[in-house]
Write a protein that holds these residues in place. Structure first.
Motif, short mmCIF file in Angstrom:
data_model
loop_
_atom_site.label_atom_id
_atom_site.label_comp_id
_atom_site.label_asym_id
_atom_site.label_seq_id
_atom_site.Cartn_x
_atom_site.Cartn_y
_atom_site.Cartn_z
N GLY A 174 0.65 -1.28 0.05
CA GLY A 174 -0.09 -0.30 -0.07
C GLY A 174 0.72 1.19 0.01
N SER A 175 0.16 2.33 0.01
CA SER A 175 0.89 3.55 -0.26
C SER A 175 1.47 4.23 1.35
N SER A 176 2.45 5.02 1.45
CA SER A 176 2.87 5.58 2.71
C SER A 176 1.88 6.86 2.64
N ARG A 177 1.27 7.27 1.60
CA ARG A 177 0.52 8.44 1.52
C ARG A 177 -0.76 8.48 2.58
N PRO B 179 -4.29 5.15 -3.11
CA PRO B 179 -5.50 4.33 -3.11
C PRO B 179 -6.37 4.36 -2.09
N TYR B 180 -6.44 5.41 -1.19
CA TYR B 180 -7.22 5.91 -0.15
C TYR B 180 -7.12 4.86 0.93
N GLY B 181 -5.91 4.14 1.32
CA GLY B 181 -5.77 3.51 2.40
C GLY B 181 -5.83 2.06 1.98
N ARG B 182 -6.34 1.69 0.84
CA ARG B 182 -6.34 0.47 0.54
C ARG B 182 -5.03 -0.11 -0.09
N GLY B 183 -4.88 -1.55 -0.38
CA GLY B 183 -3.61 -1.98 -1.01
C GLY B 183 -3.94 -1.56 -2.34
N TYR B 184 -2.75 -1.77 -3.28
CA TYR B 184 -2.71 -1.40 -4.76
C TYR B 184 -3.63 -2.40 -5.48
N ASP C 238 3.63 6.33 -6.90
CA ASP C 238 4.27 6.15 -5.56
C ASP C 238 5.77 5.58 -5.87
N LEU C 239 5.83 4.61 -6.92
CA LEU C 239 7.25 4.19 -7.38
C LEU C 239 7.99 5.33 -7.84
N MET C 240 7.39 6.41 -8.39
CA MET C 240 8.13 7.31 -8.92
C MET C 240 8.53 8.62 -8.28
N THR D 120 7.33 6.95 -2.46
CA THR D 120 6.14 6.98 -1.24
C THR D 120 5.48 5.72 -1.32
N VAL D 121 6.18 4.39 -1.72
CA VAL D 121 5.76 3.18 -1.59
C VAL D 121 5.70 2.68 -0.13
N GLY D 122 4.55 2.23 0.41
CA GLY D 122 4.70 1.60 1.79
C GLY D 122 5.60 0.73 1.89
N PRO D 123 6.43 0.53 2.84
CA PRO D 123 7.48 -0.51 2.88
C PRO D 123 6.90 -1.89 3.38
#
Length: 268
Positions: free
Chosen positions: A209-212, A218-223, A239-241, A244-247
């Motif tokens: 998921g995103s770290s945003r 994706p509004y708190g969901r997984g991609y 997020d890759l670019m 900001t991808v969640g680790p």
């Protein structure tokens, strides 16, 4: 094979012109209207030509790709030169990637690339072509990192076959962005020394998921869940670019291409 310049070559327009890009790219996009080739040792030749609407959609997708890269990277990356050519002559060769599966490799269009893509001229080369569905393919598209066969540029071979349904997607250009990101994997792992923890594999999207914050896609969901509901992987690519991808696992933030990581390719 001869090429003619597209009437209106696409240009990369800055979506957020507040800072200069950390990394700039030069691209060559070749659109072959016709395939007339024999897969492997088969007797039957694969033949098909793009319709006018299909050709227009491919040219628009290339233009939208450049705009999307600028916008989704939030100004970190941009094409400063993107030349598009429509090829008059058919693609006449295919290369096998695995038993029963083929693609158009840079060697298969060497007569075009030799004059148009001399060593060092481009960072990315794209070849778009139609098929008639009579043979197995490596996928909708296949890409490699920088290769001498494309003058040292990354190379993506993309089929136009699914143009009609794709034009109705939320982001019709995202398949082209996907293939360009595959080229970047080679550029930034070999050329800038990024690790798999810093720049994850493009297909390593499960359980991510995103770290945003949840107020943004994706509004708190997984991609994966977001794609199932919307039909787009755009937040994953964004997020890759932007780093900001969640680790996950042993990864530590930031994950993805931060501005400093984008610039690392230019500095090395």
């Amino acid at each position: 094979m001869r090429g003619r310049q597209a009437e209106e070559p696409p240009t990369a327009l800055r979506a957020q012109p507040v800072t200069r890009p950390a990394a700039t790219f030069r691209g060559l996009a070749l659109v072959a209207r016709t395939l007339d080739a024999r897969p492997g040792m088969t007797v039957r030749r694969a033949r098909r030509s793009m319709s006018g609407d299909e050709l227009d959609e491919m040219l628009h997708s290339i233009e939208r790709m450049a705009r999307a890269i600028d916008a989704w990277s939030e100004g970190n990356a941009a094409f400063v030169d993107l030349e598009t050519r429509v090829l008059d002559e058919p693609v006449r060769r295919l290369s096998m990637t695995s038993p029963g599966r083929f693609w158009v490799s840079p060697e298969d269009v060497a007569e075009v690339l030799l004059p148009l893509a001399p060593p060092g001229r481009w960072d990315s080369v794209f070849l778009v072509y139609p098929t008639d569905g009579s043979f197995g393919q490596c996928g909708w598209a296949c890409s490699v990192g920088p290769t001498p066969a494309a003058g040292g540029a990354g190379f993506s071979s993309i089929t136009s076959d699914r143009w009609e349904p794709d034009r109705h997607r939320l982001h019709p250009e995202e398949g082209f962005v996907h293939e360009w990101l595959h080229q970047l994997e080679g550029m930034y792992r070999a050329g800038a020394g990024l690790t798999i923890e810093e720049l994850p594999d493009l297909h390593d999207v499960a359980d991510r998921g995103s770290s945003r914050g949840p107020e943004l896609p994706p509004y708190g969901r997984g991609y994966v869940e977001h794609e199932r509901q919307t039909g787009t992987w755009q937040p994953w690519y964004r997020d890759l670019m932007t780093g900001t991808v969640g680790p996950k696992g042993d990864e530590r933030p930031p994950v993805g291409l931060t501005r400093e990581r984008w610039a690392a390719r230019r500095l090395r």
